[in-house]
Design a protein around this motif. Structure first.
Motif, PDB file in Angstrom:
ATOM      1  N   GLY A 185       0.620  -1.273   0.122  1.00  0.00           N
ATOM      2  CA  GLY A 185       0.085  -0.229  -0.154  1.00  0.00           C
ATOM      3  C   GLY A 185       0.626   1.214  -0.021  1.00  0.00           C
ATOM      4  O   GLY A 185       0.401   2.247  -0.597  1.00  0.00           O
ATOM      5  N   HIS A 186       1.866   1.316   0.559  1.00  0.00           N
ATOM      6  CA  HIS A 186       2.768   2.374   0.769  1.00  0.00           C
ATOM      7  C   HIS A 186       3.448   2.714  -0.584  1.00  0.00           C
ATOM      8  O   HIS A 186       3.429   3.891  -0.981  1.00  0.00           O
ATOM      9  CB  HIS A 186       3.908   2.262   1.879  1.00  0.00           C
ATOM     10  N   GLU A 187       3.761   1.632  -1.382  1.00  0.00           N
ATOM     11  CA  GLU A 187       4.464   1.798  -2.470  1.00  0.00           C
ATOM     12  C   GLU A 187       3.292   2.549  -3.595  1.00  0.00           C
ATOM     13  O   GLU A 187       3.686   3.393  -4.334  1.00  0.00           O
ATOM     14  CB  GLU A 187       4.712   0.565  -3.282  1.00  0.00           C
ATOM     15  N   LEU A 188       2.035   2.017  -3.668  1.00  0.00           N
ATOM     16  CA  LEU A 188       0.937   2.312  -4.522  1.00  0.00           C
ATOM     17  C   LEU A 188       0.544   3.790  -3.989  1.00  0.00           C
ATOM     18  O   LEU A 188       0.167   4.569  -5.056  1.00  0.00           O
ATOM     19  CB  LEU A 188      -0.018   1.260  -4.518  1.00  0.00           C
ATOM     20  N   ALA A 189       0.692   4.143  -2.973  1.00  0.00           N
ATOM     21  CA  ALA A 189       0.092   5.323  -2.446  1.00  0.00           C
ATOM     22  C   ALA A 189       1.169   6.341  -2.803  1.00  0.00           C
ATOM     23  O   ALA A 189       0.670   7.742  -3.321  1.00  0.00           O
ATOM     24  CB  ALA A 189      -0.085   5.415  -0.955  1.00  0.00           C
ATOM     25  N   ALA A 190       2.354   5.996  -2.653  1.00  0.00           N
ATOM     26  CA  ALA A 190       3.292   7.102  -3.081  1.00  0.00           C
ATOM     27  C   ALA A 190       3.334   7.407  -4.780  1.00  0.00           C
ATOM     28  O   ALA A 190       3.505   8.245  -5.231  1.00  0.00           O
ATOM     29  CB  ALA A 190       4.822   6.566  -3.009  1.00  0.00           C
ATOM     30  N   ARG A 191       2.924   6.109  -5.523  1.00  0.00           N
ATOM     31  CA  ARG A 191       2.735   6.535  -6.910  1.00  0.00           C
ATOM     32  C   ARG A 191       1.638   7.223  -7.236  1.00  0.00           C
ATOM     33  O   ARG A 191       1.929   8.271  -7.777  1.00  0.00           O
ATOM     34  CB  ARG A 191       2.701   4.962  -7.694  1.00  0.00           C
ATOM     35  N   ALA A 192       0.644   7.205  -6.454  1.00  0.00           N
ATOM     36  CA  ALA A 192      -0.427   7.819  -6.807  1.00  0.00           C
ATOM     37  C   ALA A 192      -0.124   9.348  -6.509  1.00  0.00           C
ATOM     38  O   ALA A 192      -0.832  10.386  -7.074  1.00  0.00           O
ATOM     39  CB  ALA A 192      -1.863   7.367  -5.962  1.00  0.00           C
ATOM     40  N   ALA A 193       0.330   9.523  -5.192  1.00  0.00           N
ATOM     41  CA  ALA A 193       0.527  10.900  -4.896  1.00  0.00           C
ATOM     42  C   ALA A 193       1.734  11.784  -5.864  1.00  0.00           C
ATOM     43  O   ALA A 193       1.334  12.942  -6.128  1.00  0.00           O
ATOM     44  CB  ALA A 193       1.166  10.919  -3.469  1.00  0.00           C
ATOM     45  N   ARG A 194       2.440  10.917  -6.219  1.00  0.00           N
ATOM     46  CA  ARG A 194       3.479  11.484  -7.165  1.00  0.00           C
ATOM     47  C   ARG A 194       2.747  12.125  -8.503  1.00  0.00           C
ATOM     48  O   ARG A 194       3.050  13.176  -8.949  1.00  0.00           O
ATOM     49  CB  ARG A 194       4.633  10.481  -7.636  1.00  0.00           C
ATOM     50  N   ALA A 195       1.864  11.372  -8.862  1.00  0.00           N
ATOM     51  CA  ALA A 195       0.896  11.595  -9.996  1.00  0.00           C
ATOM     52  C   ALA A 195       0.052  13.112  -9.718  1.00  0.00           C
ATOM     53  O   ALA A 195      -0.244  13.671 -10.582  1.00  0.00           O
ATOM     54  CB  ALA A 195       0.135  10.730 -10.448  1.00  0.00           C
ATOM     55  N   LEU A 196      -0.314  13.046  -8.491  1.00  0.00           N
ATOM     56  CA  LEU A 196      -1.030  14.156  -8.359  1.00  0.00           C
ATOM     57  C   LEU A 196      -0.244  15.399  -7.783  1.00  0.00           C
ATOM     58  O   LEU A 196      -0.945  16.558  -7.803  1.00  0.00           O
ATOM     59  CB  LEU A 196      -2.173  13.844  -7.159  1.00  0.00           C
ATOM     60  N   GLY A 197       1.005  15.119  -7.716  1.00  0.00           N
ATOM     61  CA  GLY A 197       1.936  16.419  -7.308  1.00  0.00           C
ATOM     62  C   GLY A 197       2.026  16.666  -5.842  1.00  0.00           C
ATOM     63  O   GLY A 197       2.327  17.706  -5.364  1.00  0.00           O
ATOM     64  N   ASP A 198       1.492  15.713  -5.100  1.00  0.00           N
ATOM     65  CA  ASP A 198       1.336  15.935  -3.473  1.00  0.00           C
ATOM     66  C   ASP A 198       2.520  15.137  -3.097  1.00  0.00           C
ATOM     67  O   ASP A 198       2.697  14.290  -2.461  1.00  0.00           O
ATOM     68  CB  ASP A 198       0.112  15.059  -3.146  1.00  0.00           C
ATOM     69  N   ASP A 199       3.573  16.252  -2.773  1.00  0.00           N
ATOM     70  CA  ASP A 199       4.731  15.778  -2.559  1.00  0.00           C
ATOM     71  C   ASP A 199       4.799  15.190  -0.905  1.00  0.00           C
ATOM     72  O   ASP A 199       5.432  14.247  -0.473  1.00  0.00           O
ATOM     73  CB  ASP A 199       5.758  16.780  -2.672  1.00  0.00           C
ATOM     74  N   GLY A 200       3.945  15.967  -0.172  1.00  0.00           N
ATOM     75  CA  GLY A 200       3.877  15.654   1.188  1.00  0.00           C
ATOM     76  C   GLY A 200       3.284  14.119   1.491  1.00  0.00           C
ATOM     77  O   GLY A 200       3.835  13.401   2.199  1.00  0.00           O
ATOM     78  N   ALA A 201       2.353  13.983   0.781  1.00  0.00           N
ATOM     79  CA  ALA A 201       1.666  12.703   0.751  1.00  0.00           C
ATOM     80  C   ALA A 201       2.757  11.500   0.306  1.00  0.00           C
ATOM     81  O   ALA A 201       2.840  10.350   0.856  1.00  0.00           O
ATOM     82  CB  ALA A 201       0.286  12.688   0.066  1.00  0.00           C
ATOM     83  N   GLU A 202       3.325  12.014  -0.883  1.00  0.00           N
ATOM     84  CA  GLU A 202       4.169  10.856  -1.333  1.00  0.00           C
ATOM     85  C   GLU A 202       5.365  10.686  -0.419  1.00  0.00           C
ATOM     86  O   GLU A 202       5.804   9.460  -0.034  1.00  0.00           O
ATOM     87  CB  GLU A 202       4.731  11.412  -2.541  1.00  0.00           C
ATOM     88  N   ALA A 203       6.146  11.642   0.181  1.00  0.00           N
ATOM     89  CA  ALA A 203       7.000  11.520   1.159  1.00  0.00           C
ATOM     90  C   ALA A 203       6.426  10.611   2.271  1.00  0.00           C
ATOM     91  O   ALA A 203       7.210   9.758   2.904  1.00  0.00           O
ATOM     92  CB  ALA A 203       7.410  12.835   1.552  1.00  0.00           C
ATOM     93  N   ASN A 204       5.447  10.963   3.021  1.00  0.00           N
ATOM     94  CA  ASN A 204       4.913  10.091   4.002  1.00  0.00           C
ATOM     95  C   ASN A 204       4.769   8.734   3.769  1.00  0.00           C
ATOM     96  O   ASN A 204       5.035   7.734   4.751  1.00  0.00           O
ATOM     97  CB  ASN A 204       3.462  10.784   4.352  1.00  0.00           C
ATOM     98  N   ALA A 205       4.375   8.462   2.662  1.00  0.00           N
ATOM     99  CA  ALA A 205       4.163   7.128   2.008  1.00  0.00           C
ATOM    100  C   ALA A 205       5.403   6.393   2.004  1.00  0.00           C
ATOM    101  O   ALA A 205       5.618   5.148   2.442  1.00  0.00           O
ATOM    102  CB  ALA A 205       3.425   6.962   0.988  1.00  0.00           C
TER     103      ALA A 205
END
Length: 855
Positions: free
Chosen positions: A706-726
């Motif tokens: 889940g962490h890997e997939l959340a980071a992929r989605a957050a990166r596509a959305l440009g949400d650096d904070g969510a990506e870093a947290n994941a």
């Protein structure tokens, strides 16, 4: 005529009796023969096949009857002698052979066989006389006038005289193949010559060539098994089994299987096979040597071992093969000092026994006695320039000469100089940390420094560790006081955590010392994985859905008493990895249930020579009840894994229009949903699904967690904070998430999160210390925190890796050194300007440094 009638009647009855048993090799005799000699010559090859199928008593009787009537009685005599040898009737061989040599001294094929038998009986003078006679006979007729069998025999004689192997292969065996393209003997002889030189690839090639001509030939098949033995045990044992399908009494194939069982600590299974050998051949030296090995390894009974050795030496009182086999087996169980002592005994009995000399060199390399090992390898190479093992060791010596050696009171560290500069300090500090922790915990004193060698090339690691190429799946190996490790920069590594590997291997040093190298493999590996997890929860092997599924199967867990066999008997990589995991579970269970003090007592009992099952019973309780409790414990852990998560595979779920709605806690359905949304670029929905996946079970760190997939989605959305947290949540639980660490470094640099940069950089350097972004991030984080010494170290290491931004790195070094070392700072600023003459900030810093120097 009465004798002829009786003889024909005997042979007809013999062959008739064997028709069904011999798979068609021995058929009904024809009712009429042109002559006795035609009969004898016609059936000699067929009776040779009967010999190959293990009917030794019948062959001795049949050959004895036929040899007096044959035009070539020496051929039947060879058949008879081989039958006597297989039955262990050496007294007859010893008594008859000298007279037979006189009788058939003009037959080179017989002389080659006689030489082999004299050697087997430990009669060097007689063997030498036969060689001289054979050599004289070889001069009596040009090679081009010789038949294929004679050429093979002359090749064997030439090999015994020390002739060049390439010449033998070409001039004798190659010529024999041309002379008789249907003969398997040249292939058999060529393969055996290659085995003698440890050239296993060439040996396999020759044996396969012979098997194309005769697929059921047990001698060729056994040769192929021996060729596979050093590098592919599974294939070797499979070929040995095929030998036994043709000849159930084949001693070599039985003993090869015994050796595999002893390596896997399956002593009870080995006993019946050893018994089968000695029932046929009561004086078989290798069988009795292996019985001595069982007495030492399983029973710790030196008296019983001594009795077995006495039996092994009945035929030949100073047979060097006996201590060689015993010592080789001890070394395979990491008892290298005892193994080396046995090889020295073999060499005292026969200084020319090269197998013992090479094995002693290998043992000494594992004991840290390198100088003597190199000298022994050179001796072997001089005596036999084609010996592959000796060649490999001397090549390794040349490679190691270019390595840098760093000595401390506790360690000797050997690495390639460029790698030593990059991460040698970290290796040393980690080893010292482990030494402090483990020596206190296990109450062990290491009397000599531990040698640690880290190899930049996997092939050098393989030769140092195994004596030959291969071993691609190994990251590191410990031999007691010697550790060999693949560099994290080698192609065999780089995707695992080298710090965890080094910690694991050094733990072996301590536990092997604590038990005097008398511990089963499962316990040794289990402790090391257990200690990895204690050092860092992200190290070691965690429970996974795959391991959970396996544990909950009825036969999923290997019994503790048989656990070492799970390592040698692993058919697939995942089987081997599960053996490591289960072993660590047993150690976890013992320590958690009974405490560390009793666990140390277990190691102490092993050091005294107790077998593992006896030691477990003495310290804890009988193995049967311990096994039951462990099985209950393991299954409870597996059931609890993931809490209320449904781990049922989707294909095993009942059909449903909306599977995820019907099974909202099924992890695989949720994972599939997330992957589907990512594939459709529905990023927000994918992020929500990934977050639900994490919420379902945050502890899963395998593929598509889940962490890997959340980071992929957050990166596509440009949400650096969510990506870093994941990514941060992922790297906290996985010690080898290299891509996640590198991306975190980028995000933290962008956000100015220097502490995050520091943590991610250190994690990345523990995976691969040669990645420039990690050194850069660590240097920048240290510079921002005012930790100038750390910054200087990081930037200097980065320069060794030749970065594209060398000018910036020199400039930063100038900045960091300026307060304490103006001249050093000035040199780096000048280097920056050499790289980038228009570097404005560097010009300003240079002016500032000049002013400081003037003042």
């Amino acid at each position: 005529m009465p004798f002829r009638i009786r003889f024909l009647g005997f042979m007809a009855c013999l062959v008739s009796a064997l028709v069904l048993a011999l798979a068609g090799h021995a058929q009904h005799f024809e009712t009429s023969m042109q002559s006795q000699r035609q009969f004898d010559e016609h059936y000699l090859p067929r009776l040779t096949l009967v010999l190959d199928e293990g009917h030794y008593d019948m062959i001795v009787e049949a050959a004895g009857q036929a040899l007096t009537r044959s035009a070539s009685p020496w051929k039947w005599q060879i058949l008879r002698l081989r039958g006597l040898e297989a039955l262990g009737r050496w007294d007859q061989v010893r008594e008859e052979l000298p007279g037979l040599v006189k009788l058939y001294g003009n037959e080179v094929v017989f002389l080659a066989e006689a030489h082999r038998l004299h050697v087997a009986m430990g009669q060097p003078d007689e063997a030498g006389n036969v060689l001289r006679l054979a050599n004289a006979q070889a001069q009596s007729l040009p090679l081009k006038s010789r038949g294929a069998a004679e050429l093979v025999a002359l090749g064997r004689i030439a090999a015994a005289l020390g002739a060049d192997p390439e010449r033998i292969l070409k001039q004798f065996y190659g010529a024999a193949k041309s002379k008789d393209p249907k003969s398997v003997e040249p292939f058999l002889a060529a393969g055996e010559l290659a085995l003698a030189k440890s050239d296993y690839a060439r040996a396999a090639q020759e044996f396969r060539g012979g098997l194309q001509l005769s697929p059921r030939d047990p001698n060729l098949r056994f040769g192929l098994a021996r060729a596979f033995w050093p590098g592919d045990r599974e294939e070797a044992v499979a070929n040995a089994q095929r030998v036994l399908e043709v000849n159930p009494a084949h001693a070599g194939a039985l003993l090869l299987q015994v050796e595999q069982m002893l390596d896997s600590e399956r002593y009870a299974e080995a006993e019946p096979l050893l018994q089968r050998v000695v029932e046929r051949n009561a004086a078989h030296p290798v069988a009795w040597a292996m019985r001595a090995l069982v007495a030492l390894l399983r029973d710790n009974d030196e008296d019983l071992a001594g009795q077995a050795v006495e039996k092994a030496l009945e035929l030949w009182a100073r047979n060097p093969e006996v201590p060689h086999v015993v010592g080789r087996g001890l070394s395979r169980h990491y008892r290298f000092a005892e193994g080396a002592a046995e090889q020295r005994k073999a060499l005292a009995w026969d200084p020319g026994y090269l197998a013992a000399r090479v094995q002693l060199a290998a043992d000494l390399l594992r004991l840290g006695g390198e100088e003597e090992a190199w000298a022994l390898s050179a001796e072997v190479a001089r005596a036999d320039p084609y010996n592959v093992l000796a060649f490999n060791y001397l090549k390794l010596k040349d490679q190691l000469a270019a390595y840098e050696t760093r000595r401390t009171p506790h360690f000797t560290l050997r690495m390639r100089p460029d790698e030593m500069k990059i991460y040698g300090d970290r290796v040393e500090s980690l080893l010292e940390e482990g030494r402090t922790r483990f020596l206190n915990k296990y109450a062990v004193d290491l009397s000599r420094p531990t040698l640690v060698e880290i190899f930049a090339e996997q092939q050098d690691f393989a030769i140092r560790t195994f004596g030959e190429l291969g071993g691609g799946g190994y990251l590191g190996v410990c031999f007691g006081t010697v550790i060999t490790v693949n560099s994290p920069g080698s192609h065999a590594s780089g995707t695992t955590n080298w710090e965890a590997t080094l910690w694991h291997e050094f733990c072996h040093v301590v536990t092997l010392t604590a038990t005097r190298n008398r511990m089963p493999r499962w316990l040794s590996e289990g402790i090391s994985v257990h200690e990895e997890r204690l050092r860092d929860p992200a190290w070691g092997q965690p429970m996974t859905p795959q391991w959970r599924e396996r544990i909950l199967r009825i036969d999923g867990l290997t019994p503790i008493a048989d656990l070492s066999s799970a390592f040698r008997g692993a058919e697939k990589p995942e089987d081997l990895m599960f053996a490591y995991f289960q072993s660590s579970m047993v150690v976890d269970f013992l320590v958690a249930t009974f405490g560390e003090a009793r666990f140390r007592s277990l190691l102490g009992n092993l050091a005294k020579g107790e077998g593992i099952n006896e030691a477990l019973a003495a310290v804890y309780e009988p193995i049967e009840s311990l096994e039951t409790k462990f099985q209950t414990h393991a299954r409870a852990q597996a059931q609890a894994y993931g809490g209320g998560v449904d781990w049922t595979r989707p294909e095993d779920l009942p059909a449903s229009a909306d599977p995820l709605a019907a099974h909202p806690k099924n992890y695989w359905l949720r994972q599939s949903q997330t992957l589907e949304l990512l594939g459709e670029s529905r990023w927000k929905e994918a992020l929500r699904s990934a977050e639900a996946q994490i919420l379902l079970f945050p502890g899963y760190t395998g593929d598509h967690n889940g962490h890997e997939l959340a980071a992929r989605a957050a990166r596509a959305l440009g949400d650096d904070g969510a990506e870093a947290n994941a990514l941060r949540a992922w790297t906290r639980q996985s010690a080898a998430a290299s891509a996640a660490c590198l991306r975190l470094i980028e995000l933290d640099q962008k956000a100015g999160n220097t502490e995050g940069m520091r943590v991610a950089a250190r994690q990345q350097l523990a995976i691969n210390p040669f990645l420039q972004p990690a050194h850069y991030a660590l240097g920048c984080a240290a510079q921002a925190a005012g930790e100038n010494a750390m910054a200087v170290e990081s930037f200097q290491k980065l320069l060794l890796l030749k970065p594209d931004n060398a000018a910036e790195i020199h400039y930063r070094l100038g900045q960091v050194l300026a307060p304490s070392d103006v001249e050093g700072a000035r040199r780096h600023v000048l280097e920056a300007l050499l790289e980038a003459p228009r570097y404005l900030e560097a010009h300003r810093l240079l002016v500032e440094l000049k002013a400081r120097k003037s003042s």
